[in-house]
Scaffold this active site. Structure first.
Site, short mmCIF file in Angstrom:
data_model
loop_
_atom_site.label_atom_id
_atom_site.label_comp_id
_atom_site.label_asym_id
_atom_site.label_seq_id
_atom_site.Cartn_x
_atom_site.Cartn_y
_atom_site.Cartn_z
N ARG A 204 -9.85 0.52 8.54
CA ARG A 204 -9.44 -0.85 8.85
C ARG A 204 -10.51 -1.60 9.64
NH1 ARG A 204 -3.27 0.40 8.71
NH2 ARG A 204 -2.42 -1.64 8.28
N ARG B 259 -0.39 -8.85 13.62
CA ARG B 259 -0.96 -7.87 12.69
C ARG B 259 -1.78 -8.57 11.60
NH1 ARG B 259 4.28 -5.29 11.09
NH2 ARG B 259 3.09 -4.12 9.55
N ARG C 11 11.50 -5.36 5.31
CA ARG C 11 11.21 -3.96 5.03
C ARG C 11 12.16 -3.04 5.80
NH1 ARG C 11 5.14 -1.81 5.44
NH2 ARG C 11 5.20 -2.64 7.56
N ARG D 233 11.11 -1.12 11.38
CA ARG D 233 10.01 -0.82 12.30
C ARG D 233 9.95 -1.84 13.43
NH1 ARG D 233 4.79 0.22 8.54
NH2 ARG D 233 3.86 -0.94 10.28
N LYS E 166 0.83 -1.22 0.00
CA LYS E 166 0.00 0.00 0.00
C LYS E 166 0.86 1.26 0.00
CE LYS E 166 -1.97 -1.13 3.93
NZ LYS E 166 -1.26 -2.41 4.18
P1 ADP Z 1 1.21 -1.68 7.39
O1 ADP Z 1 2.11 -0.89 6.52
O2 ADP Z 1 1.87 -2.88 7.95
O3 ADP Z 1 -0.12 -2.00 6.79
P2 ADP Z 1 0.63 0.76 8.87
O4 ADP Z 1 1.89 1.54 8.82
O5 ADP Z 1 -0.46 1.14 7.96
O6 ADP Z 1 0.97 -0.79 8.69
O7 ADP Z 1 0.06 0.74 10.36
C1 ADP Z 1 0.92 0.45 11.45
C2 ADP Z 1 0.09 0.31 12.72
O8 ADP Z 1 -0.60 1.55 12.97
C3 ADP Z 1 -0.99 -0.75 12.70
O9 ADP Z 1 -0.49 -2.05 13.03
C4 ADP Z 1 -1.94 -0.21 13.79
O10 ADP Z 1 -1.41 -0.42 15.08
C5 ADP Z 1 -1.88 1.29 13.51
N1 ADP Z 1 -2.91 1.68 12.53
C6 ADP Z 1 -2.70 2.19 11.29
N2 ADP Z 1 -3.85 2.45 10.66
C7 ADP Z 1 -4.84 2.11 11.53
C8 ADP Z 1 -6.26 2.13 11.47
N3 ADP Z 1 -6.92 2.56 10.37
N4 ADP Z 1 -6.95 1.69 12.57
C9 ADP Z 1 -6.31 1.27 13.67
N5 ADP Z 1 -4.98 1.21 13.79
C10 ADP Z 1 -4.24 1.63 12.73
P1 ADP Z 2 2.20 -1.87 3.20
O1 ADP Z 2 2.20 -0.37 3.20
O2 ADP Z 2 1.01 -2.46 2.53
O3 ADP Z 2 2.43 -2.46 4.55
P2 ADP Z 2 4.79 -1.59 1.86
O4 ADP Z 2 4.52 -0.74 0.69
O5 ADP Z 2 5.49 -0.98 3.01
O6 ADP Z 2 3.44 -2.34 2.32
O7 ADP Z 2 5.62 -2.86 1.33
C1 ADP Z 2 6.09 -3.88 2.23
C2 ADP Z 2 7.51 -4.30 1.82
O8 ADP Z 2 7.45 -5.00 0.58
C3 ADP Z 2 8.47 -3.14 1.60
O9 ADP Z 2 9.74 -3.54 2.05
C4 ADP Z 2 8.45 -2.91 0.09
O10 ADP Z 2 9.70 -2.43 -0.40
C5 ADP Z 2 8.18 -4.32 -0.44
N1 ADP Z 2 7.32 -4.33 -1.63
C6 ADP Z 2 6.24 -3.55 -1.88
N2 ADP Z 2 5.66 -3.87 -3.06
C7 ADP Z 2 6.39 -4.88 -3.58
C8 ADP Z 2 6.30 -5.66 -4.79
N3 ADP Z 2 5.33 -5.44 -5.69
N4 ADP Z 2 7.23 -6.63 -4.98
C9 ADP Z 2 8.20 -6.85 -4.06
N5 ADP Z 2 8.33 -6.16 -2.91
C10 ADP Z 2 7.45 -5.18 -2.66
#
Ligand code: ADP
Ligand code: ADP
Ligand code: ZN
Length: 217
Positions: free
Chosen positions: A88, A171, A127, A160, A13
């Site tokens: 979420r 998660r 990551r 992270r 994302k």
């Molecule tokens: P990821 O990239 O792994 O999807 P995010 O960076 O979006 O994770 O979110 C990290 C953490 O922040 C989540 O595990 C949760 O604790 C909190 N968080 C983010 N967005 C939300 C949401 N919409 N509702 C509740 N908690 C959230």
């Molecule tokens: P989210 O925001 O959904 O948690 P991220 O964008 O942070 O996901 O991506 C999670 C990890 O996977 C990061 O280390 C990123 O560089 C890697 N990644 C993201 N998209 C791809 C892809 N299409 N192929 C391989 N690795 C990816």
């Protein structure tokens, strides 16, 4: 255009959002980034959020909805926005619909990035994020030219606290329990678009771009 990016942790994302907001010139609103910024500044919000974020649990709806409500009121959201990681839960989705309806707005597209669980684990544990500019990389899948150093700003990379194998399990369980029901919710509204998030970063961007721009003439 008012866009939501959905998908489990590690689906891509944030990576895709960085690219799409440049093309469409709309703000990138990431609740995860907002919580991490508040946590590093140790604000009241940050201290409260930390209790949940560092355990891999969702932050309570009330707090999360409040942040998004404030953010969406800002002028730069007038022509559109990209929500990354919000909503979420069903309550968050209902609250969002109410907030938008007050301004006569609605969601244009919900893009769901689909990635299988094993790949999510590899993506999350590898990551790495830039301390200075927040850019996201991966040790294997999207490495920087110099290990540990950001390609964009030469900042230092970090992992992270919630990207450990143990927290990732929590998660993904939170995702299944609270967030996956949203797929049906948005599917019923006709705004849901599925994208294969397992393909290469550029290919995924292209597919999203095609959905947002509509079919070529
Ligand atoms: P990821 O990239 O792994 O999807 P995010 O960076 O979006 O994770 O979110 C990290 C953490 O922040 C989540 O595990 C949760 O604790 C909190 N968080 C983010 N967005 C939300 C949401 N919409 N509702 C509740 N908690 C959230
Ligand atoms: P989210 O925001 O959904 O948690 P991220 O964008 O942070 O996901 O991506 C999670 C990890 O996977 C990061 O280390 C990123 O560089 C890697 N990644 C993201 N998209 C791809 C892809 N299409 N192929 C391989 N690795 C990816
Ligand atoms: Zn950087």
């Amino acid at each position: 255009m008012n866009i939501i990016f959905m998908g489990p942790p590690g689906a891509g994302k944030g990576t895709q959002a960085e690219r799409i907001v440049q093309q469409f010139n709309i703000p990138h609103i990431s609740t995860g980034d907002a919580f991490r910024a508040a946590m590093s500044q140790e604000t009241a919000l940050g201290l409260e959020a930390k209790k949940y974020v560092n355990q891999g649990l969702l932050v309570p709806d009330e707090i999360t909805i409040g942040i998004v409500n404030e953010r969406l009121k800002q002028n730069d959201c007038a022509e559109g926005f990209l929500l990354d990681g919000f909503p979420r839960t069903i309550s968050q989705a209902d609250a969002l619909a109410t907030i938008l309806a007050q301004d006569g707005k609605q969601i244009s597209f919900v893009i769901n990035l689909k990635v299988n669980r094993n790949l999510l684990l590899d993506r999350l544990t590898g990551r790495r994020i830039c301390k200075s500019c927040g850019a996201t990389f991966h040790l294997v899948f999207n490495p920087t030219t110099v290990p540990g150093v950001c390609d964009k700003c030469s900042g230092e990379l970090y992992q992270r606290a919630d990207d450990t194998v143990e927290k990732v399990g929590t998660r993904l369980d939170e995702y299944e329990k609270w967030t996956s029901p949203l797929l049906e919710y948005y599917s019923a509204k006709g705004t849901l678009k599925e994208v294969n998030g397992e393909l290469e970063i550029e290919v995924v961007t292209k597919q999203i771009d095609e959905i947002l721009r509509g079919p070529a003439e």
